[in-house]
Scaffold this active site. Structure first.
Site, PDB file in Angstrom:
ATOM      1  CG  MET A  93      -1.899  -1.036   1.253  1.00  0.00           C
ATOM      2  SD  MET A  93      -2.927  -1.038   2.697  1.00  0.00           S
ATOM      3  CE  MET A  93      -2.018  -1.300   3.967  1.00  0.00           C
ATOM      4  CB  ILE A 151       3.614  -5.720   7.574  1.00  0.00           C
ATOM      5  CG1 ILE A 151       3.370  -6.874   7.506  1.00  0.00           C
ATOM      6  CG2 ILE A 151       5.271  -5.280   7.722  1.00  0.00           C
ATOM      7  CD1 ILE A 151       3.914  -7.939   6.406  1.00  0.00           C
ATOM      8  N   GLY A 181       1.535   4.312   4.504  1.00  0.00           N
ATOM      9  CA  GLY A 181       2.195   3.462   3.930  1.00  0.00           C
ATOM     10  C   GLY A 181       2.648   2.147   4.522  1.00  0.00           C
ATOM     11  CB  SER A 182       1.516  -0.148   5.604  1.00  0.00           C
ATOM     12  OG  SER A 182       0.225   0.203   5.338  1.00  0.00           O
ATOM     13  NE  ARG A 183       5.105  -7.422   2.170  1.00  0.00           N
ATOM     14  CZ  ARG A 183       6.450  -7.939   1.497  1.00  0.00           C
ATOM     15  NH1 ARG A 183       7.300  -6.872   1.302  1.00  0.00           N
ATOM     16  NH2 ARG A 183       6.409  -9.018   1.022  1.00  0.00           N
TER      17      ARG A 183
END
Length: 213
Positions: A93, A151, A181-183
Site C-alpha cells: 500500500m 505490516i 504507507g505499509s503492507r
C-alpha cells in the site's frame, strides 16, 4: 464501535492539527506556508478516507484485505503462532491508497499477535519478518485457518486493530488500518485457488483474490 464513517476516526487528530496550522499561517499572512499546509491537510484527509465497498458474495470466495498492488504470491511453510503450509499474497500500500483493512473471510478471530519491529520500506521482502506487524488469525466455520498480517512500513508508525480475540468477523468487515504507507499479507490454506496475479491493483472489500477449496 462502528468504523464506517467516511473518514477514519484515527485520522481526525492529524486533520485538525494540520487545519489549525493552515488557518494560523493564513491569519498571519504567510501565504506560501498556508498553501503548503492546505495541501498537506487535503492529503491527510484523502489518506484516512474510508469508502464503502461492495462485492457479490460466493460461499468460498476470498476478498482482498487491503488496497494496493500485489507484489508477491508464493507458497510458504510457516512456524510460530500457527504452523503449516500456506499460500501467501503480499499487497503493498502506498501513501495514496486507502489504508483501512478488511476481513478476507467469515469466521472467528482465533488469535491476535502483535510484534514490535523495524520500519523498513514495506515493499522489501525482509519487511515481512523484521518490521512491526500485527497478525490476525481467522478460523472459518469449517475449521480452516486464514491469517492476515498488517505490516508497518518506512513511514507508517502505528498499526491499528479494531477487532479482538473471540470476535465474530464477517467477510469485507473493517478490522483496522495502518498509518502512512505499509503492507498487508494474507495466508490462505495451501489448497486454495488464487485468482490474482503479480502486479494486479486490488481493493479491500471489493477485489476477489481466490477461493477456498
Amino acid at each position: 464501535m462502528k468504523h464506517n464513517s467516511i473518514i477514519a476516526y484515527e485520522g481526525l487528530p492529524f486533520i485538525i492539527f494540520s487545519l489549525i496550522l493552515t488557518i494560523l499561517a493564513a491569519f498571519f499572512g504567510v501565504v506560501w506556508l498556508a498553501v503548503l499546509l492546505a495541501a498537506i491537510t487535503v492529503f491527510i484527509i484523502c489518506f484516512f478516507r474510508n469508502p464503502e465497498r461492495y462485492f457479490l458474495d460466493d460461499a468460498k470466495m476470498i476478498i482482498c484485505p487491503a488496497d494496493g498492488k500485489v507484489i508477491r504470491i508464493e507458497e510458504v511453510d510457516v512456524g510460530g503462532t500457527i504452523t503449516g503450509r500456506f499460500k501467501k499474497i503480499s499487497i503493498f500500500m502506498n501513501v495514496f491508497n486507502v489504508h483501512v483493512n478488511r476481513s478476507p473471510y467469515n469466521g472467528k478471530v482465533e488469535t491476535i499477535a502483535y510484534h514490535e519491529g523495524k520500519f523498513l520500506s514495506a515493499n522489501l521482502d525482509k519487511a515481512s519478518a523484521e518490521n512491526e506487524r500485527n497478525e490476525i488469525m481467522i478460523r472459518t466455520e469449517d475449521g480452516r485457518m486464514l491469517w492476515v498480517v498488517q505490516i508497518a512500513g518506512l513511514i507508517a508508525r502505528r498499526i491499528v486493530c479494531w477487532t479482538h480475540e473471540g470476535a465474530r468477523i464477517e467477510k469485507g468487515e473493517r478490522f483496522g488500518l495502518i498509518r502512512f504507507g505499509s503492507r498487508v499479507e494474507v495466508f490462505l490454506p495451501s489448497d486454495s485457488r488464487i485468482v490474482v496475479h503479480l502486479g494486479d491493483k486490488v481493493k479491500a472489500g471489493q477485489t476477489m483474490i481466490g477461493y477456498l477449496s
